[in-house]
Design an enzyme around this catalytic site. Structure first.
Site, PDB file in Angstrom:
ATOM      1  N   GLU A 113       0.801  -1.167   0.020  1.00  0.00           N
ATOM      2  CA  GLU A 113      -0.038   0.102   0.072  1.00  0.00           C
ATOM      3  C   GLU A 113       0.892   1.365   0.013  1.00  0.00           C
ATOM      4  O   GLU A 113       1.912   1.118   0.548  1.00  0.00           O
ATOM      5  CB  GLU A 113      -0.822  -0.022   1.050  1.00  0.00           C
ATOM      6  CG  GLU A 113      -1.818  -1.044   1.392  1.00  0.00           C
ATOM      7  CD  GLU A 113      -2.545  -1.190   2.872  1.00  0.00           C
ATOM      8  OE1 GLU A 113      -2.485   0.028   3.651  1.00  0.00           O
ATOM      9  OE2 GLU A 113      -2.952  -2.394   3.238  1.00  0.00           O
ATOM     10  N   LYS A 115       2.263   4.565   1.572  1.00  0.00           N
ATOM     11  CA  LYS A 115       2.262   5.037   2.902  1.00  0.00           C
ATOM     12  C   LYS A 115       1.944   6.577   2.756  1.00  0.00           C
ATOM     13  O   LYS A 115       2.452   7.361   2.238  1.00  0.00           O
ATOM     14  CB  LYS A 115       3.594   4.930   3.349  1.00  0.00           C
ATOM     15  CG  LYS A 115       3.875   5.315   4.777  1.00  0.00           C
ATOM     16  CD  LYS A 115       5.151   4.862   5.581  1.00  0.00           C
ATOM     17  CE  LYS A 115       5.289   5.187   6.867  1.00  0.00           C
ATOM     18  NZ  LYS A 115       5.132   6.465   7.329  1.00  0.00           N
ATOM     19  N   ASP A 117       1.318  10.462   3.678  1.00  0.00           N
ATOM     20  CA  ASP A 117       2.086  11.256   4.699  1.00  0.00           C
ATOM     21  C   ASP A 117       1.033  12.112   5.140  1.00  0.00           C
ATOM     22  O   ASP A 117       1.017  13.353   4.726  1.00  0.00           O
ATOM     23  CB  ASP A 117       3.198  11.944   3.912  1.00  0.00           C
ATOM     24  CG  ASP A 117       4.132  12.463   4.880  1.00  0.00           C
ATOM     25  OD1 ASP A 117       4.102  12.320   6.029  1.00  0.00           O
ATOM     26  OD2 ASP A 117       5.016  13.169   4.514  1.00  0.00           O
ATOM     27  N   TYR A 224      -6.687   2.161   6.640  1.00  0.00           N
ATOM     28  CA  TYR A 224      -5.882   1.082   5.790  1.00  0.00           C
ATOM     29  C   TYR A 224      -5.581  -0.115   6.966  1.00  0.00           C
ATOM     30  O   TYR A 224      -4.653  -1.007   6.733  1.00  0.00           O
ATOM     31  CB  TYR A 224      -4.567   1.574   5.699  1.00  0.00           C
ATOM     32  CG  TYR A 224      -3.729   2.607   6.600  1.00  0.00           C
ATOM     33  CD1 TYR A 224      -3.414   2.193   7.726  1.00  0.00           C
ATOM     34  CD2 TYR A 224      -3.626   3.874   6.197  1.00  0.00           C
ATOM     35  CE1 TYR A 224      -2.923   3.117   8.590  1.00  0.00           C
ATOM     36  CE2 TYR A 224      -3.135   4.831   6.965  1.00  0.00           C
ATOM     37  CZ  TYR A 224      -2.602   4.452   8.182  1.00  0.00           C
ATOM     38  OH  TYR A 224      -2.523   5.329   9.242  1.00  0.00           O
ATOM     39  N   LYS A 311      10.666   3.444   2.652  1.00  0.00           N
ATOM     40  CA  LYS A 311      10.292   4.988   2.573  1.00  0.00           C
ATOM     41  C   LYS A 311      11.198   5.527   1.298  1.00  0.00           C
ATOM     42  O   LYS A 311      12.187   5.138   0.880  1.00  0.00           O
ATOM     43  CB  LYS A 311      11.412   5.789   3.758  1.00  0.00           C
ATOM     44  CG  LYS A 311      10.862   5.775   4.978  1.00  0.00           C
ATOM     45  CD  LYS A 311       9.678   6.490   5.225  1.00  0.00           C
ATOM     46  CE  LYS A 311       9.380   6.851   6.675  1.00  0.00           C
ATOM     47  NZ  LYS A 311       9.738   8.101   7.106  1.00  0.00           N
ATOM     48  N   CYS A 405      22.712  47.410  -3.813  1.00  0.00           N
ATOM     49  CA  CYS A 405      21.241  47.076  -3.905  1.00  0.00           C
ATOM     50  C   CYS A 405      20.533  47.144  -5.201  1.00  0.00           C
ATOM     51  O   CYS A 405      20.816  48.222  -5.916  1.00  0.00           O
ATOM     52  CB  CYS A 405      20.608  47.896  -2.875  1.00  0.00           C
ATOM     53  SG  CYS A 405      18.777  47.735  -2.951  1.00  0.00           S
ATOM     54  N   CYS A 408      18.077  50.358  -5.169  1.00  0.00           N
ATOM     55  CA  CYS A 408      18.404  51.693  -5.009  1.00  0.00           C
ATOM     56  C   CYS A 408      19.837  51.871  -5.413  1.00  0.00           C
ATOM     57  O   CYS A 408      20.403  53.268  -5.510  1.00  0.00           O
ATOM     58  CB  CYS A 408      18.049  52.134  -3.629  1.00  0.00           C
ATOM     59  SG  CYS A 408      19.327  51.559  -2.374  1.00  0.00           S
ATOM     60  N   CYS A 423      20.568  45.991   2.350  1.00  0.00           N
ATOM     61  CA  CYS A 423      20.613  47.334   2.008  1.00  0.00           C
ATOM     62  C   CYS A 423      20.023  48.026   3.337  1.00  0.00           C
ATOM     63  O   CYS A 423      19.081  47.924   4.024  1.00  0.00           O
ATOM     64  CB  CYS A 423      19.619  47.674   0.837  1.00  0.00           C
ATOM     65  SG  CYS A 423      19.275  49.219   0.670  1.00  0.00           S
ATOM     66  N   CYS A 429      15.309  53.651  -0.317  1.00  0.00           N
ATOM     67  CA  CYS A 429      15.133  52.569  -1.188  1.00  0.00           C
ATOM     68  C   CYS A 429      13.806  51.847  -1.048  1.00  0.00           C
ATOM     69  O   CYS A 429      13.346  51.808  -0.096  1.00  0.00           O
ATOM     70  CB  CYS A 429      16.136  51.458  -0.459  1.00  0.00           C
ATOM     71  SG  CYS A 429      15.958  49.791  -1.347  1.00  0.00           S
TER      72      CYS A 429
HETATM   73  S1  IVH Z   1      -0.245   0.374   8.709  1.00  0.00           S
HETATM   74  C1  IVH Z   1       0.467  -1.569  13.070  1.00  0.00           C
HETATM   75  N1  IVH Z   1      -0.516   1.444   6.365  1.00  0.00           N
HETATM   76  O1  IVH Z   1       2.338   5.202   8.800  1.00  0.00           O
HETATM   77  C2  IVH Z   1       0.562  -0.919  11.811  1.00  0.00           C
HETATM   78  N2  IVH Z   1       0.123   2.776   8.034  1.00  0.00           N
HETATM   79  O2  IVH Z   1       4.854   4.310  10.834  1.00  0.00           O
HETATM   80  C3  IVH Z   1      -0.699   0.014  11.274  1.00  0.00           C
HETATM   81  N3  IVH Z   1       0.658   5.071   7.453  1.00  0.00           N
HETATM   82  O3  IVH Z   1       1.092   5.372  12.079  1.00  0.00           O
HETATM   83  C4  IVH Z   1      -0.231   1.111  10.352  1.00  0.00           C
HETATM   84  N4  IVH Z   1      -0.059   4.905   5.336  1.00  0.00           N
HETATM   85  O4  IVH Z   1       0.093   6.778  10.553  1.00  0.00           O
HETATM   86  C5  IVH Z   1      -0.476   1.618   7.563  1.00  0.00           C
HETATM   87  N5  IVH Z   1      -1.261   2.356   4.264  1.00  0.00           N
HETATM   88  C6  IVH Z   1      -0.696   2.331   5.402  1.00  0.00           C
HETATM   89  C7  IVH Z   1      -0.433   3.759   6.026  1.00  0.00           C
HETATM   90  C8  IVH Z   1       0.310   3.672   7.286  1.00  0.00           C
HETATM   91  C9  IVH Z   1       0.594   5.776   6.146  1.00  0.00           C
HETATM   92  C10 IVH Z   1       1.268   5.699   8.486  1.00  0.00           C
HETATM   93  C11 IVH Z   1       0.455   5.400   9.793  1.00  0.00           C
HETATM   94  C12 IVH Z   1       1.451   4.870  10.660  1.00  0.00           C
HETATM   95  C13 IVH Z   1       2.734   5.275  10.431  1.00  0.00           C
HETATM   96  C14 IVH Z   1       3.863   3.870  10.777  1.00  0.00           C
END
Ligand code: IVH
Length: 667
Positions: A113, A115, A117, A224, A311, A405, A408, A423, A429
């Protein structure tokens, strides 16, 4: 390393990590990338494992960071909200797969999935009705933000179909890029501080006390994870599909993968394609699909063994430098800006990047027409992180900082220890003149209603206002000739200007914008010297007698009063009937509870404006300082306290209190 050196190193790491925890979780103002933070934690964990004699139950490795705030009711999570262990390379993902397969003894199915942010949230439904939303908090307990979450349109308040009687579902609250950009544009226009990234904007919004404002911010949410046993199916992926039928917006672009090769394909795809998503992502989460197998694999103290976060590397693109332009700010600081061939990066088109100051240009060894690498970190404006030397054009010259500057022509100065060139042509100016007028009318100075920086620009352009004294000659006829200015607005401005005659002397003094005369210094001067006439006569010796007025300030004041234009201005303002004498009465104190204490205020507060808080401290006999020193008794910290202040406070061991803590001191 000697044992003593190791102990010191461990202690320093712990202190540093704690500092970043505070910046990240309490103040929404991270100063490190996640990657750098994880490296610090990794270093510390390795040292702690190797040298168990330095065990400390309060080590930051033994807890997950906290975002708890005091205004919300706290709720204990039925299942703790854990974080995921992070990985930054494909090798680490491959190690994870191997570990899982060895522990499980089978070849399991995985789910990949995105992640997201944003900020995580846990929702509770009873008999299909939404009852509560809780933040992650410290992982064990979080803040009840139900009223705020209810405003998010995509979150179902009633579920459809066949759902469990009691349901807990977790996901991420995000602020889509387009909403984020619009919000920051609006904040910029109102002169409010900008959010550094959509994550901070989402978590900051979620913690606001007024749900109506939250509603206006158009947050979104994707789900999720469904913790706990008793779910209708075993597969996590299948469970998400069910949740979609109940009405939830689920983890977008999730995909089942049967082996490492498919997982790596997913990573590769989104490493590239994430730039096209409408919301911020910072990686991929890889999970074991079967919930039964998940439970078998179990958990470490901080994270599940059945999932890992990969990441993304910071997004970086290369583009061509077109030229460097120099902007003169209203304080006189000259900032170099790189104009770039437009390039797509992190959801937006980048045309410009800040170069900050002359040192940065030198360090990059930037030459004309260079091919540069641009990265979007946690900051709003992307930065140039490097130059591709192999593509440098033969004969291209190094980029030079200006010596004069651009507005001026006066030569620029750079004070010792400062990074910026300035400046200092205050009175001649254009951006500085406008800056002076803006300062004069600002809320903390003369507080002129109805007049903003756009109107100042117009007035200056039309030649109607060249210094603050000219404001008093404005007429309704002149004002209504300006673009988009009606009679009503014109009258409001004139009324605002007229009302400056009531503003106390200390604020008049601050409003003049004499270098180094900030609010606090102006107050001290007004109380000690008492009148403009006396100040005009005062010499350096007299001024430095005043508490906290040093040589630099004194010299700046004396020099200011030696300039003919300034004396003309003072005469004009006097004739206009402005307050040129102090009416401060030392005996007007509510209590002496804070006598002898010095406070430094930082951040934004809920119950007080900063001015009100200052006034309150002074009414109780306390003093308000501008910078943290060993003489500071307390720091009153609101939301968004500056990281450098925080660091200094921790260094000097000065207690940091919230506005509630402050309330207890005076009650
Ligand atoms: S699963 C027990 N799925 O990432 C694990 N987390 O460092 C449950 N996050 O605190 C989390 N997208 O805020 C999961 N598709 C995703 C996610 C996700 C973002 C964040 C979430 C979590 C942090 C984990």
């Amino acid at each position: 390393m000697s044992t003593e050196e190791i102990r010191k190193k461990i202690e320093n790491l712990r202190r540093e990590i704690e500092l970043h925890n505070q910046n990240y979780y309490r103040f929404n103002a991270p100063t490190l990338s996640d990657f750098e933070y994880d490296l610090l934690v990794q270093d510390l964990t390795a040292l702690e494992n190797k040298y168990p004699q330095f065990h400390d139950p309060n080590s930051p490795t033994l807890r997950v960071g906290s975002d708890l705030s005091q205004e919300f009711k706290q709720v204990v999570h039925q299942y703790p909200m854990l974080s995921l262990s992070n990985s930054y390379s494909e090798t680490e993902v491959s190690d994870f797969v191997q570990r899982v397969e060895k522990l499980a003894g089978v070849l399991p199915e995985y789910v990949c999935e995105l992640k997201l942010d944003g900020t995580s949230i846990s929702l509770i439904y009873e008999n299909g009705s939404f009852v509560r939303a809780v933040t992650r908090g410290d992982g064990e307990k979080g803040d009840d933000v139900t009223a705020n979450v209810r405003t998010i349109r995509t979150i179902p308040l009633r579920l459809k179909g066949h759902f469990p009687d009691r349901l807990e579902i977790r996901g991420e609250i995000v602020m889509p890029f387009n909403v984020f950009d619009a919000l920051n544009a609006e904040r910029a226009q109102n002169g409010e501080p900008l959010f550094a990234n959509p994550r901070n904007a989402a978590s900051g919004t979620l913690k606001m006390l007024n749900p109506a404002i939250v509603a206006s911010r158009r947050l979104d949410a994707y789900f999720y994870y469904l913790p706990g046993p008793g779910m209708p199916v075993d597969g996590h992926f299948e469970l998400l599909e069910m949740a979609a039928e109940w009405g939830f917006q689920i983890s977008p672009h999730a995909r089942k993968c049967k082996d490492l090769a498919e997982i790596l394909q997913f990573l590769e795809h989104w490493n590239r394609e994430r730039a096209t998503l409408p919301f911020a992502t910072d990686g991929v989460v890889i999970k074991v699909n079967s919930k039964r197998l998940q439970e078998e694999l179990g958990y470490t103290a901080k994270s599940p063994r059945w999932a890992i976060a990969y990441k993304f590397k910071a997004e970086r693109v290369s583009t061509r430098l077109l030229n460097v332009s120099f902007q003169v700010g209203r304080t006189g600081a000259v900032t170099p800006v790189a104009n770039l061939e437009p390039v797509h990066l992190g959801g937006t088109t980048v045309k410009r990047a800040s170069l900050h100051n002359a040192d940065v240009i030198k360090e990059l060894d930037l030459h004309e027409s260079d091919t540069v690498y641009v990265e979007k970190g946690g900051e709003i404006i992307p930065k140039i992180v490097g130059v591709e030397m192999s593509l440098r054009l033969p004969g291209s010259l190094p980029v030079q900082f200006l010596s004069n500057c651009p507005e001026c022509g006066q030569s620029l100065t750079r004070e010792e220890g400062e990074a910026a060139f300035y400046c200092t042509n205050d009175d001649d100016c254009p951006p500085l003149i406008k800056g002076k007028i803006e300062h004069y009318i600002s809320r903390k100075a003369m507080n002129v209603d109805g007049l903003g920086s756009e109107t100042i620009d117009l007035l200056f352009q039309e030649g109607l206002v060249n210094n603050v004294g000219d404001l008093y000659d404005l007429t309704q006829e002149q004002l209504i000739q300006l673009e988009r200015m009606g009679e009503k607005s014109a009258d409001r401005i004139l009324e605002g200007i007229a009302q400056t005659r009531e503003v106390p002397f200390e604020r008049v003094l601050f409003a003049l914008g004499i270098r180094y005369v900030g609010e606090t210094v102006a107050k001290k001067l007004a109380r000690s010297i008492k009148s403009m006439d006396a100040l005009r006569q005062a010499d350096v010796a007299r001024l430095t007698e005043i508490d906290e007025i040093g040589l630099k300030i004194a010299e700046s004041i004396v020099a200011w009063f030696q300039i003919g234009k300034h004396l003309d201005l003072i005469d004009k303002l006097k004739n206009q009937g402005l307050q040129f004498e102090s009416k401060f009465d030392e005996n007007f104190l509510i209590s002496q509870k804070l006598t002898g204490l010095t406070f430094v205020i930082s951040g934004v507060f809920n119950n007080f404006s900063r001015d009100e808080l200052k006034a309150d401290i002074e009414k109780h006999g306390g003093k308000v300082g501008t910078s943290i020193s060993s003489k500071t008794s307390y720091i009153v910290a609101g939301e968004g306290i500056g990281p450098s202040k925080l660091e200094k406070a921790l260094q000097l061991k000065i207690p940091i209190i919230t506005e509630e803590g402050y309330g207890q001191l005076t009650n």
